[in-house]
Structure formats: structure tokens, C-alpha cells
Motif scaffolding. Structure first.
Motif, PDB file in Angstrom:
ATOM      1  N   ALA A 163      -3.337   3.405  -4.940  1.00  0.00           N
ATOM      2  CA  ALA A 163      -2.094   2.836  -4.269  1.00  0.00           C
ATOM      3  C   ALA A 163      -1.998   3.391  -3.565  1.00  0.00           C
ATOM      4  CB  ALA A 163      -1.291   2.185  -5.149  1.00  0.00           C
ATOM      5  N   VAL A 164      -1.233   4.862  -3.649  1.00  0.00           N
ATOM      6  CA  VAL A 164      -1.148   5.606  -2.381  1.00  0.00           C
ATOM      7  C   VAL A 164      -1.474   5.850  -1.648  1.00  0.00           C
ATOM      8  CG1 VAL A 164       0.027   7.867  -1.998  1.00  0.00           C
ATOM      9  CG2 VAL A 164       0.198   6.775  -4.151  1.00  0.00           C
ATOM     10  N   VAL A 165      -3.305   5.860  -1.675  1.00  0.00           N
ATOM     11  CA  VAL A 165      -4.151   6.149  -0.896  1.00  0.00           C
ATOM     12  C   VAL A 165      -3.991   5.627   0.349  1.00  0.00           C
ATOM     13  CG1 VAL A 165      -6.696   7.081  -0.003  1.00  0.00           C
ATOM     14  CG2 VAL A 165      -5.219   8.216  -1.645  1.00  0.00           C
ATOM     15  N   LEU A 166      -4.407   4.338  -0.134  1.00  0.00           N
ATOM     16  CA  LEU A 166      -4.895   2.654   0.291  1.00  0.00           C
ATOM     17  C   LEU A 166      -3.667   2.174   1.058  1.00  0.00           C
ATOM     18  CD1 LEU A 166      -6.581   0.900  -2.395  1.00  0.00           C
ATOM     19  CD2 LEU A 166      -7.405   1.311   0.081  1.00  0.00           C
ATOM     20  N   ALA A 167      -2.452   2.310   0.343  1.00  0.00           N
ATOM     21  CA  ALA A 167      -1.072   1.747   1.454  1.00  0.00           C
ATOM     22  C   ALA A 167      -1.009   2.741   2.638  1.00  0.00           C
ATOM     23  CB  ALA A 167      -0.114   1.520   0.387  1.00  0.00           C
ATOM     24  N   ARG A 168      -0.925   4.363   2.051  1.00  0.00           N
ATOM     25  CA  ARG A 168      -0.645   5.358   4.083  1.00  0.00           C
ATOM     26  C   ARG A 168      -0.896   4.479   5.075  1.00  0.00           C
ATOM     27  NH1 ARG A 168      -3.846  10.134   3.385  1.00  0.00           N
ATOM     28  NH2 ARG A 168      -5.544   8.832   4.399  1.00  0.00           N
TER      29      ARG A 168
ATOM     30  N   ALA B  71      -2.923  -2.168 -13.380  1.00  0.00           N
ATOM     31  CA  ALA B  71      -3.315  -1.064 -12.355  1.00  0.00           C
ATOM     32  C   ALA B  71      -3.794  -1.833 -10.905  1.00  0.00           C
ATOM     33  CB  ALA B  71      -4.070  -0.514 -13.106  1.00  0.00           C
ATOM     34  N   GLU B  72      -4.938  -3.705 -11.402  1.00  0.00           N
ATOM     35  CA  GLU B  72      -4.864  -4.454 -10.817  1.00  0.00           C
ATOM     36  C   GLU B  72      -4.356  -4.702  -9.520  1.00  0.00           C
ATOM     37  OE1 GLU B  72      -5.111  -8.297 -11.575  1.00  0.00           O
ATOM     38  OE2 GLU B  72      -5.004  -8.356  -9.524  1.00  0.00           O
ATOM     39  N   ALA B  73      -2.920  -5.094 -10.305  1.00  0.00           N
ATOM     40  CA  ALA B  73      -1.572  -5.720  -9.540  1.00  0.00           C
ATOM     41  C   ALA B  73      -1.723  -4.302  -8.464  1.00  0.00           C
ATOM     42  CB  ALA B  73      -0.913  -6.493  -9.929  1.00  0.00           C
ATOM     43  N   ALA B  74      -1.507  -3.106  -8.975  1.00  0.00           N
ATOM     44  CA  ALA B  74      -1.237  -2.234  -7.644  1.00  0.00           C
ATOM     45  C   ALA B  74      -2.179  -2.056  -6.757  1.00  0.00           C
ATOM     46  CB  ALA B  74      -0.791  -1.006  -8.645  1.00  0.00           C
ATOM     47  N   LEU B  77      -2.858  -5.215  -4.199  1.00  0.00           N
ATOM     48  CA  LEU B  77      -1.932  -5.207  -2.934  1.00  0.00           C
ATOM     49  C   LEU B  77      -1.538  -4.118  -2.094  1.00  0.00           C
ATOM     50  CD1 LEU B  77       1.123  -6.161  -6.017  1.00  0.00           C
ATOM     51  CD2 LEU B  77       0.186  -7.502  -3.846  1.00  0.00           C
ATOM     52  N   ALA B  78      -2.366  -2.767  -2.412  1.00  0.00           N
ATOM     53  CA  ALA B  78      -2.699  -2.058  -1.557  1.00  0.00           C
ATOM     54  C   ALA B  78      -3.068  -2.156  -0.046  1.00  0.00           C
ATOM     55  CB  ALA B  78      -2.419  -0.636  -2.460  1.00  0.00           C
ATOM     56  N   VAL B  83      -4.801  -4.766   4.579  1.00  0.00           N
ATOM     57  CA  VAL B  83      -5.342  -5.191   5.939  1.00  0.00           C
ATOM     58  C   VAL B  83      -4.710  -5.984   6.603  1.00  0.00           C
ATOM     59  CG1 VAL B  83      -5.895  -7.380   4.916  1.00  0.00           C
ATOM     60  CG2 VAL B  83      -7.548  -5.561   4.001  1.00  0.00           C
ATOM     61  N   PHE B  84      -3.250  -5.827   5.800  1.00  0.00           N
ATOM     62  CA  PHE B  84      -2.215  -7.053   6.899  1.00  0.00           C
ATOM     63  C   PHE B  84      -2.449  -6.040   8.051  1.00  0.00           C
ATOM     64  CE2 PHE B  84       1.705  -8.274   7.406  1.00  0.00           C
ATOM     65  CZ  PHE B  84       1.735  -9.672   8.173  1.00  0.00           C
TER      66      PHE B  84
END
Lengths: 174, 100
Positions: A163-168, B71-74, B77-78, B83-84
Motif C-alpha cells: 500500500a505504501v509503495v502503490l500510493a506513493r 489486506a485486500e482493502a489496503a 484502495l492504494a 489510478v485516480f
């Protein structure tokens, strides 16, 4: 008799709230309605003598995962759909995907209910007096299910790093 | 008397609602919420079967399902956030770069 009434009440709340979740235009209302649906499911878990599942349903699902969704909805600040057509037409009334999705859902419900009601000699009654204690669950979790439990921690670590890597934001690393 | 079948049929209805949501809605966040509805329907099945069998294993599986759902939600959503940022849109029909 009262447990039948309670079952239908909680089941109706869960189904109606879930239907409204997929019928809402604004994702914030969807998230809040899903929390109501989870509350009803938690009541059903209590009726099933599963207090542990009921409590983590409220604390983890309604309290943590849904707050994460709510944060993202507010962060993106995009409650409205893209095009003029999407704005004008209710999400459940759009022509193409609606027909296919609704037909699929109705077929799935009919199929599942048919499979469940067409049973043999079993009555499906619950055995009496089987209250499972949280202590028994914990003992089982740390003995019989110790390996899956530890693997779960690695899964959460991977999800956190992912999540940290993707949302960076791109272009900030130097 | 509420029997196991009542719970299984309720779970089937909830699962179908989640499936319909994934196919009908064109908003990434609502699609993820529909997946959560489906996961909860399966959780209800697990708890009902655990009660019918008189074992605590149903609730333990529910615990694992909730962990995977978190885990799937995290991660989901990332992905939605990144993508947004690229497309300024939450409509999955606008992400067609991988379409042949």
C-alpha cells in the motif's frame, strides 16, 4: 419464536442496507450503509453463539476497514460520476451492464436457493447448547492454527508495504 | 425455529447482491464495497456451519477471512488512489490501456 422474529429483522436490515449500498450515487452513503449492514450481521453472529466473530466484525470491519474506505472517499473527493449521462441516470437504471448484472444476480439467487432447499433428509436444525468460548478459539488459534496465524502476519506486512509503495507520489524519490 | 438453511439462504442473497454490485456499478470504490459484501456473506456461512457442527473452527476461518479482507482493502484502495491520480476518474471503463 422471538429468535425467528429477530432473525428476519436483522436479515432484512442486512439485505436492504446492502441493496442500498449498490444503489447509492455518493460513495460516502454507500460506506455508511455498509456499516449498518455489518451491524446487522454482527447481531446475527450473536444469535449464532459466536460472540468473538460478532465483536471483531464491529471492531475490525466496521471500525477499521470501513474507516479506511471513508478516508479514501474523502481523500479523492470524487463523489460524482464522470459523464453527463451518468449524472442524469440512476446507477441502477443504466442500460447495458444493469441488465446483464441484474440477470446474473437473479440467476445466482434462484440457483443457490434451489440448491439449498432441494435437500435430502436432514432438517438443518442447530444442536442445542454449543456456546463457543473465546478461550477455546484462542487455544485453537495458537495450537492447531499456529502456522496460518503466523503466515497472516507476513500477509499483513506485505499488504502494508504494498500500500505504501502503490500510493506513493511519483518523482519524490531522489 | 431458525435453521441452518435460513442462514445459508440469507448468505446467498447477500452474496448475489455483492455480485450484482460488481457488475452493475461503474465506480471503483463501490465495486470494492461490493466485494466486502460478498466476503461478509461467506463469513456468515462459515459461522452458521461452525454453529451447526458445534466447533469453533468456523469463527477462526472468519478471523482469517477478515485479515485477508483488510489486506485486500489496503492494497485495493492504494491502487484506486494511484489510478485516480493518473486518470482523474474512478470509472473502470476509462482504464483501457491494457485492452488489446
Amino acid at each position: 419464536m422471538s429468535d425467528v422474529l429477530l432473525f428476519y429483522l436483522l436479515g432484512a436490515v442486512a439485505v436492504v442496507a446492502s441493496l442500498l449500498v449498490i444503489g447509492q450515487r455518493n460513495p460516502i452513503y454507500s460506506v455508511l450503509l455498509l456499516i449498518a449492514s455489518f451491524g446487522a450481521l454482527s447481531g446475527l453472529y450473536v444469535m449464532l453463539d459466536a460472540p468473538f466473530a460478532a465483536v471483531i466484525q464491529i471492531i475490525v470491519y466496521a471500525g477499521a476497514i470501513m474507516v479506511l474506505f471513508l478516508f479514501v472517499v474523502m481523500l479523492l473527493n470524487a463523489p460524482h460520476e464522470d459523464t453527463e449521462f451518468d449524472e442524469r441516470v440512476h446507477p441502477l437504471m443504466r442500460p447495458g451492464p444493469m441488465r446483464f448484472g441484474a440477470a446474473l444476480a437473479v440467476a445466482l439467487i434462484v440457483e443457490l436457493v434451489w440448491a439449498l432447499t432441494k435437500r435430502g433428509g436432514e432438517s438443518g436444525q442447530f444442536p442445542g447448547g454449543a456456546v463457543s468460548s473465546v478461550g477455546a478459539i484462542g487455544r485453537s488459534l495458537f495450537t492447531q492454527y499456529a502456522f496460518p496465524f503466523e503466515v497472516t502476519s507476513i500477509l499483513i506486512l506485505v499488504a502494508m508495504v504494498g500500500a505504501v509503495v502503490l500510493a506513493r507520489r511519483e518523482g519524490q524519490e531522489r | 425455529m431458525v435453521t441452518l438453511n435460513h442462514y445459508l439462504i440469507l448468505s446467498a442473497i447477500l452474496f448475489s447482491i455483492g455480485t450484482a454490485g460488481v457488475f452493475v456499478r461503474r465506480n471503483l470504490i463501490t465495486i470494492l464495497l461490493s466485494i466486502e459484501i460478498m466476503l461478509n456473506a461467506t463469513n456468515l456461512t462459515f459461522v452458521a456451519f461452525g454453529r451447526a457442527l458445534g466447533a469453533a473452527d468456523g469463527q477462526i476461518i472468519v478471523f482469517f477471512v477478515m485479515t485477508v479482507a483488510a489486506a485486500e482493502a489496503a492494497v485495493g484502495l492504494a491502487i484506486v488512489i494511484s489510478v485516480f491520480r493518473h486518470r482523474e476518474s474512478l470509472n473502470p471503463d476509462s482504464f483501457t490501456n491494457l485492452k488489446w
